[in-house]
Design a protein around this motif. Structure first.
Motif, PDB file in Angstrom:
ATOM      1  N   PRO A   1      22.362  44.662  26.394  1.00 23.33           N
ATOM      2  CA  PRO A   1      21.630  44.607  27.663  1.00 23.33           C
ATOM      3  C   PRO A   1      20.443  43.681  27.511  1.00 23.33           C
ATOM      4  N   CYS A   2      19.919  43.256  28.639  1.00 24.72           N
ATOM      5  CA  CYS A   2      18.788  42.331  28.593  1.00 24.72           C
ATOM      6  C   CYS A   2      17.592  42.995  27.953  1.00 24.72           C
ATOM      7  N   ASN A   3      16.727  42.187  27.352  1.00 19.33           N
ATOM      8  CA  ASN A   3      15.531  42.715  26.731  1.00 19.33           C
ATOM      9  C   ASN A   3      14.616  43.303  27.780  1.00 19.33           C
ATOM     10  N   ASP A   4      13.684  44.146  27.296  1.00 16.88           N
ATOM     11  CA  ASP A   4      12.801  44.839  28.220  1.00 16.88           C
ATOM     12  C   ASP A   4      12.055  43.879  29.131  1.00 16.88           C
ATOM     13  N   ASN A   5      11.668  42.732  28.577  1.00 19.15           N
ATOM     14  CA  ASN A   5      10.826  41.839  29.368  1.00 19.15           C
ATOM     15  C   ASN A   5      11.593  40.681  29.997  1.00 19.15           C
ATOM     16  N   SER A   6      12.912  40.620  29.797  1.00 19.66           N
ATOM     17  CA  SER A   6      13.679  39.504  30.328  1.00 19.66           C
ATOM     18  C   SER A   6      14.010  39.705  31.783  1.00 19.66           C
ATOM     19  N   GLN A   7      14.268  38.606  32.479  1.00 19.92           N
ATOM     20  CA  GLN A   7      14.641  38.669  33.887  1.00 19.92           C
ATOM     21  C   GLN A   7      16.065  38.174  34.035  1.00 19.92           C
TER      22      GLN A   7
ATOM     23  N   LYS B   1      10.241  49.941  28.987  1.00 16.64           N
ATOM     24  CA  LYS B   1      11.483  50.679  28.785  1.00 16.64           C
ATOM     25  C   LYS B   1      11.889  51.399  30.061  1.00 16.64           C
ATOM     26  N   ASP B   2      10.933  52.021  30.751  1.00 19.48           N
ATOM     27  CA  ASP B   2      11.251  52.727  31.992  1.00 19.48           C
ATOM     28  C   ASP B   2      11.707  51.755  33.074  1.00 19.48           C
ATOM     29  N   CYS B   3      11.082  50.590  33.136  1.00 16.95           N
ATOM     30  CA  CYS B   3      11.481  49.588  34.128  1.00 16.95           C
ATOM     31  C   CYS B   3      12.905  49.127  33.868  1.00 16.95           C
ATOM     32  N   ASN B   4      13.216  48.910  32.609  1.00 19.81           N
ATOM     33  CA  ASN B   4      14.560  48.483  32.257  1.00 19.81           C
ATOM     34  C   ASN B   4      15.584  49.558  32.601  1.00 19.81           C
ATOM     35  N   THR B   5      15.202  50.815  32.413  1.00 17.97           N
ATOM     36  CA  THR B   5      16.089  51.932  32.745  1.00 17.97           C
ATOM     37  C   THR B   5      16.372  51.972  34.239  1.00 17.97           C
ATOM     38  N   LEU B   6      15.344  51.762  35.058  1.00 19.17           N
ATOM     39  CA  LEU B   6      15.538  51.745  36.507  1.00 19.17           C
ATOM     40  C   LEU B   6      16.518  50.651  36.909  1.00 19.17           C
ATOM     41  N   GLN B   7      16.377  49.484  36.308  1.00 22.95           N
ATOM     42  CA  GLN B   7      17.242  48.357  36.650  1.00 22.95           C
ATOM     43  C   GLN B   7      18.680  48.633  36.266  1.00 22.95           C
ATOM     44  N   ARG B   8      18.880  49.135  35.054  1.00 18.71           N
ATOM     45  CA  ARG B   8      20.244  49.348  34.576  1.00 18.71           C
ATOM     46  C   ARG B   8      20.939  50.487  35.316  1.00 18.71           C
ATOM     47  N   SER B   9      20.217  51.551  35.587  1.00 20.55           N
ATOM     48  CA  SER B   9      20.849  52.715  36.208  1.00 20.55           C
ATOM     49  C   SER B   9      21.217  52.466  37.665  1.00 20.55           C
TER      50      SER B   9
ATOM     51  N   GLY C   1      21.568  49.109  39.034  1.00 14.99           N
ATOM     52  CA  GLY C   1      22.197  47.818  39.285  1.00 14.99           C
ATOM     53  C   GLY C   1      21.367  46.917  40.167  1.00 14.99           C
ATOM     54  N   ILE C   2      20.127  47.286  40.386  1.00 13.74           N
ATOM     55  CA  ILE C   2      19.219  46.514  41.230  1.00 13.74           C
ATOM     56  C   ILE C   2      18.135  45.900  40.350  1.00 13.74           C
ATOM     57  N   SER C   3      17.944  44.617  40.483  1.00  9.85           N
ATOM     58  CA  SER C   3      16.946  43.924  39.686  1.00  9.85           C
ATOM     59  C   SER C   3      15.583  44.582  39.835  1.00  9.85           C
ATOM     60  N   PHE C   4      14.861  44.684  38.721  1.00 10.44           N
ATOM     61  CA  PHE C   4      13.527  45.275  38.809  1.00 10.44           C
ATOM     62  C   PHE C   4      12.595  44.391  39.639  1.00 10.44           C
ATOM     63  N   ASP C   5      12.879  43.114  39.712  1.00  8.73           N
ATOM     64  CA  ASP C   5      12.105  42.240  40.599  1.00  8.73           C
ATOM     65  C   ASP C   5      12.186  42.729  42.046  1.00  8.73           C
ATOM     66  N   PHE C   6      13.370  43.205  42.425  1.00  6.89           N
ATOM     67  CA  PHE C   6      13.520  43.682  43.799  1.00  6.89           C
ATOM     68  C   PHE C   6      12.833  45.034  43.988  1.00  6.89           C
ATOM     69  N   TRP C   7      12.844  45.873  42.958  1.00  2.00           N
ATOM     70  CA  TRP C   7      12.047  47.112  43.015  1.00  2.00           C
ATOM     71  C   TRP C   7      10.579  46.755  43.278  1.00  2.00           C
ATOM     72  N   ARG C   8      10.077  45.852  42.463  1.00  2.00           N
ATOM     73  CA  ARG C   8       8.660  45.490  42.547  1.00  2.00           C
ATOM     74  C   ARG C   8       8.334  44.830  43.884  1.00  2.00           C
ATOM     75  N   GLU C   9       9.229  43.945  44.337  1.00  5.18           N
ATOM     76  CA  GLU C   9       8.984  43.233  45.595  1.00  5.18           C
ATOM     77  C   GLU C   9       9.014  44.186  46.789  1.00  5.18           C
ATOM     78  N   THR C  10       9.931  45.174  46.771  1.00  3.73           N
ATOM     79  CA  THR C  10      10.011  46.145  47.862  1.00  3.73           C
ATOM     80  C   THR C  10       8.751  47.000  47.928  1.00  3.73           C
ATOM     81  N   VAL C  11       8.286  47.446  46.779  1.00  4.03           N
ATOM     82  CA  VAL C  11       7.064  48.254  46.752  1.00  4.03           C
ATOM     83  C   VAL C  11       5.879  47.430  47.239  1.00  4.03           C
ATOM     84  N   ALA C  12       5.778  46.190  46.783  1.00  7.40           N
ATOM     85  CA  ALA C  12       4.666  45.323  47.218  1.00  7.40           C
ATOM     86  C   ALA C  12       4.704  45.118  48.731  1.00  7.40           C
ATOM     87  N   THR C  13       5.898  44.967  49.283  1.00  9.44           N
ATOM     88  CA  THR C  13       6.026  44.807  50.736  1.00  9.44           C
ATOM     89  C   THR C  13       5.569  46.057  51.463  1.00  9.44           C
ATOM     90  N   LEU C  14       5.968  47.211  50.984  1.00  6.13           N
ATOM     91  CA  LEU C  14       5.656  48.471  51.666  1.00  6.13           C
ATOM     92  C   LEU C  14       4.166  48.791  51.638  1.00  6.13           C
TER      93      LEU C  14
END
Length: 815
Positions: free
Chosen positions: A499-505, A766-774, A776-789
């Motif tokens: 899997p991708c590294n913790d800090n990779s995009q 590690k938690d961010c990577n877990t959210l992304q893998r579980s 299937g949604i890029s963590f960038d999109f998690w972060r962008e959605t929260v920033a929008t809200l």
């Protein structure tokens, strides 16, 4: 010679004595000037006399060691006064207060610093009164540990690096090794700051020499210095932890430094694995089926040895020692009363010690798999054949499900109580399996080669039996379907399988998608057969079978479920899911939920069952079809989803899995009929249903009540909102929340999302990577959605701020 004359003489080594006094803060007490005859008339005169002799021993070498030992035992006996053989103590606070008041703690610490303490009784080598210094120090350590347990002096001593270095130096002596470790462990628990192991001179050389039970004993210190469980004390709320973390940022790096220090020691992991998985496993006797029966047999045999040794020391009526203990109950009771309580306590320690040592070693292995070096540790543990060795150990465990007899219970324990001498080992064993498998390609070591071959065939051919292509087979370019588990340097799995590294995009085919978990077929790793399990079943299926046999109320179900769930949490879950579907796991989970009697004592078991069911269903059409058939009767469907709704904190991971799966299936060509007919997916298919779950989740939590157990509710809420954002439906959900009868939903949601940014965007790779893998949604999109809200854009309908009333704005600013 009277003690008062000893203390009045000038010390021979005055410079050394002054050094002891300066380092330990030791000052002679005026009570030591009381005449000998006056002590006999004072309360606790024995204690004061003992302290006077020990003070004299610090100033002169002429005090015989046998005399020092006698007075150390006086202190020990006073501290153990009223204690029964099992260690239950009476109130000895007055004794400890007297010792502390008259400088006893400082005196005892000073004794530990004297390497040539006391003098010989005579020059005969065979004289039983000629003791070595190590035996004196061992008793001194026991007394100090007893004092630190009952006094607040432990906290003060724990902050002294000099005291800790003295105690570590005593670990070089076999006689004081175990005693010094016990005291250091206790002091480190008191210590406010983490001890940096590489600051202890020569500690790496000491650990490099440890093996077997000596290394296992040292693990009790490692458990404190490389774990962050005690960092937050009793603060279970994430908000409180966040505030504390911001004030003590150096804690985690120190623990990482300690882990790196330990892992650099040659062959440390191999020695630890050897002890943790060593066979034979004791106690085990042939013909016994219950765990408690094995332990009762061990205790009986041990007590017979104690009684035999005691009888052999007493002359019999015929003038010769008895060959065997008498069986007359009255005689046995008389013998037991004459045996020193400390003797029995030592015997109990010898019985439980090996089990506790194994627990500590397994626990430390689990901790190393949670640190920053976890990938390197996984590689090394795979080479050391950890999993097949654990599989052999698992065969020797006796679970409650295997004992079809009424449990033998300790008085005062409920009939449902599952405590036993081995319960801690079983729990740490399953936690170790969980940590080893979690999001790791090495999870397939849990299988036998034959089982892995079956998983590989499923992986190659999945989707071909379906009328629509939910899971397209691998393309020719992805052949061959197996690759080496290690890269050319032999230190980590091949990059194509990691899997991708913790800090990779990761690259994304859509703005919101990280990887299409369900449809992307990745080649499976090929493993050396010797690193995999042997026999008819691998460790994974042994755990599954044990889970299926456990009663619905058993707390072991929680740990079984967690271990299996960690195996399923991977970028390629489909083949693993089908493999377990064929073993009846989904049928068992659904059946246990339908039979569940949800009560406060079953919360963790219920949550782990829902979580495992969610992982088994995620993106898998076969699993949904199987569950649909199991709840084909309307009353079963209502019963299951009533349980889901009434226990939403526990079931939210299942709801998240349903929402993600529904969103995936509706995008697959030809899946329309499947989605429309699914009884399970029907419950998350409409806007109104998802809104209902969203409202309940937001109502359930707030920033002030978030814990590690319920923070998943916030992430499930966010998944619903992210999918709405992807489909440009955020305004629809936010307006519905604004007009809902439940007040302040948007204000609470905004506060929760602002905390989410703090919690996940700082030191949570590690938690961010877990959210992304579980998901299937890029963590960038998690972060962008929260920033929008949470953005303060009054004119944007995608922002919560757009819908807040003046009253809500005021409340939002103060929250």
């Amino acid at each position: 010679m009277a003690a008062r004359h000893l203390v009045r003489r000038r010390p021979r080594n005055l410079t050394t004595y002054r050094f002891y006094k300066e380092l330990t803060g030791h000052q002679s007490d005026m009570m030591f000037m009381v005449p000998e005859e006056g002590l006999n008339k004072m309360p606790y005169g024995k204690i004061l006399r003992a302290l006077r002799i020990l003070e004299a021993a610090l100033q002169r070498n002429e005090v015989p060691r046998v005399t020092i030992m006698a007075h150390l035992k006086v202190l020990m006996d006073q501290l153990h006064a009223g204690q029964d053989p099992l260690g239950e103590t009476s109130d000895t606070s007055e004794v400890t207060t007297i010792i502390q008041k008259h400088g006893g703690v400082q005196t005892l610490l000073s004794l530990l610093m004297v390497k040539d303490l006391g003098g010989r009784c005579c020059f005969l080598e065979t004289c039983q009164h000629n003791l070595n210094v190590g035996s004196l120090h061992a008793v001194t350590l026991d007394i100090l540990r007893k004092l630190s347990l009952e006094l607040h002096s432990g906290a003060r001593l724990s902050e002294s690096d000099e005291v800790l270095q003295i105690l570590f130096s005593l670990m070089l002596d076999e006689e004081t090794y175990t005693k010094a470790i016990a005291l250091v462990e206790h002091l480190l628990i008191f210590r406010k700051s983490t001890l940096q192991l590489n600051t202890i001179p020569g500690l790496d050389r000491l650990i490099a020499k440890l093996d077997g039970q000596y290394l296992a004993n040292f693990c009790s210190i490692l458990a404190v210095t490389i774990s962050d469980l005690d960092v937050y004390e009793n603060k279970t709320l994430l908000y409180e932890q966040s505030k504390l973390r911001s004030n003590i940022k150096s804690l985690s790096p120190l623990r990482d430094i300690n882990q790196e220090f330990i892992l650099r020691i040659p062959h440390f992991l191999s020695r630890l694995v050897d002890f943790a998985t060593k066979l034979p496993y004791e106690p085990r006797y042939s013909g016994l089926t219950m765990e408690v029966e094995h332990w009762m047999r061990l205790i009986e045999d041990s007590m017979r040895e104690v009684l035999r040794a005691h009888q052999n020391q007493q002359p019999s009526s015929s003038g010769s020692p008895s060959a065997t203990p008498q069986t007359n109950p009255r005689h046995l009771m008389d013998l037991m009363n004459r045996i020193q309580p400390q003797t029995i306590a030592n015997q109990i320690d010898s019985l439980t010690g090996p089990m506790l040592q194994r627990v500590e070693s397994v626990y430390v292995l689990g901790l190393l798999l949670l640190g920053k070096q976890r990938k390197e540790v996984q590689v090394q543990l795979a080479r050391l054949r950890l999993i097949p060795r654990l599989s052999s150990l698992f065969d020797l465990f006796i679970w409650k499900c295997e004992t079809y007899q009424e449990r033998i219970r300790v008085p005062g324990h409920l009939s449902s109580c599952e405590c036993s001498p081995e319960v801690a080992l079983k729990i740490q064993f399953l936690r170790l399996v969980h940590s080893f498998c979690d999001q790791s390609d090495y999870r397939y070591l849990m299988l036998t080669p034959k089982e892995f071959s079956e998983v590989r065939k499923i992986h190659i051919h999945y989707g071909r039996e379906d009328n629509f292509s939910l899971h397209p087979s691998p393309s020719p370019s992805q052949s061959p379907t197996t690759v080496s588990p290690e890269s050319s340097n032999g230190n980590e799995p091949a990059k194509s399988n990691l899997p991708c590294n913790d800090n990779s995009q990761p690259e994304r085919t859509e703005e919101w998608a990280a990887t299409n978990i369900a449809s992307q077929a990745r080649p499976l790793v090929e493993y050396p057969a010797e690193q995999m399990c042997s026999g008819s079943k691998g460790l994974l299926l042994k755990i599954v079978e044990a889970l299926k046999k456990e009663t619905t109320g058993s707390t072991f179900r929680f740990w079984f479920s967690r271990a299996i769930e960690s195996y399923l949490r991977s970028p390629n879950p489909y083949a693993d899911q089908v493999f377990l579907l064929r073993r009846g796991l989904l049928k068992h989970l659904a059946g246990s939920l339908l039979q569940c009697d949800p009560g406060p004592n079953q919360k963790e078991v219920l949550q782990s069952t829902f979580d495992l069911l969610g992982e088994l269903l995620k993106f898998n059409d076969k699993a949904y079809k199987r569950l649909d058939s199991l709840i084909a009767a309307e009353f079963k469907e209502k019963q299951l989803f009533s349980l889901v709704t009434k226990n939403l904190v526990d079931s939210n991971m299942l709801v998240r899995s349903l929402v993600l799966s529904h969103d995936y299936f509706v995008r697959v060509q030809g899946a329309e009929a499947f989605v429309a007919k699914s009884r399970t997916l029907h419950h998350v298919s409409t806007f109104r249903q998802r809104l209902s779950f969203l409202v309940q989740l937001i109502k359930t939590i707030s920033v002030d009540t978030l814990t590690q157990e319920n923070v998943s509710c916030l992430n499930t809420s966010l998944v619903i909102l992210m999918l709405a954002h992807k489909h440009s439906e955020l305004p629809l959900y936010l307006e519905a929340l604004r007009t809902h009868v439940e007040p302040h939903l948007l204000t609470n949601l905004r506060s929760l999302l602002r905390f989410w940014q703090t919690h996940y965007l700082h030191n949570k790779d590690k938690d961010c990577n877990t959210l992304q893998r579980s998901s299937g949604i890029s963590f960038d999109f998690w972060r962008e959605t929260v920033a929008t809200l949470v953005a303060e854009k009054k004119l944007s309908p995608d922002c919560i701020y757009h819908y807040l009333s003046p009253e809500d704005l005021t409340l939002s600013r103060t929250s």
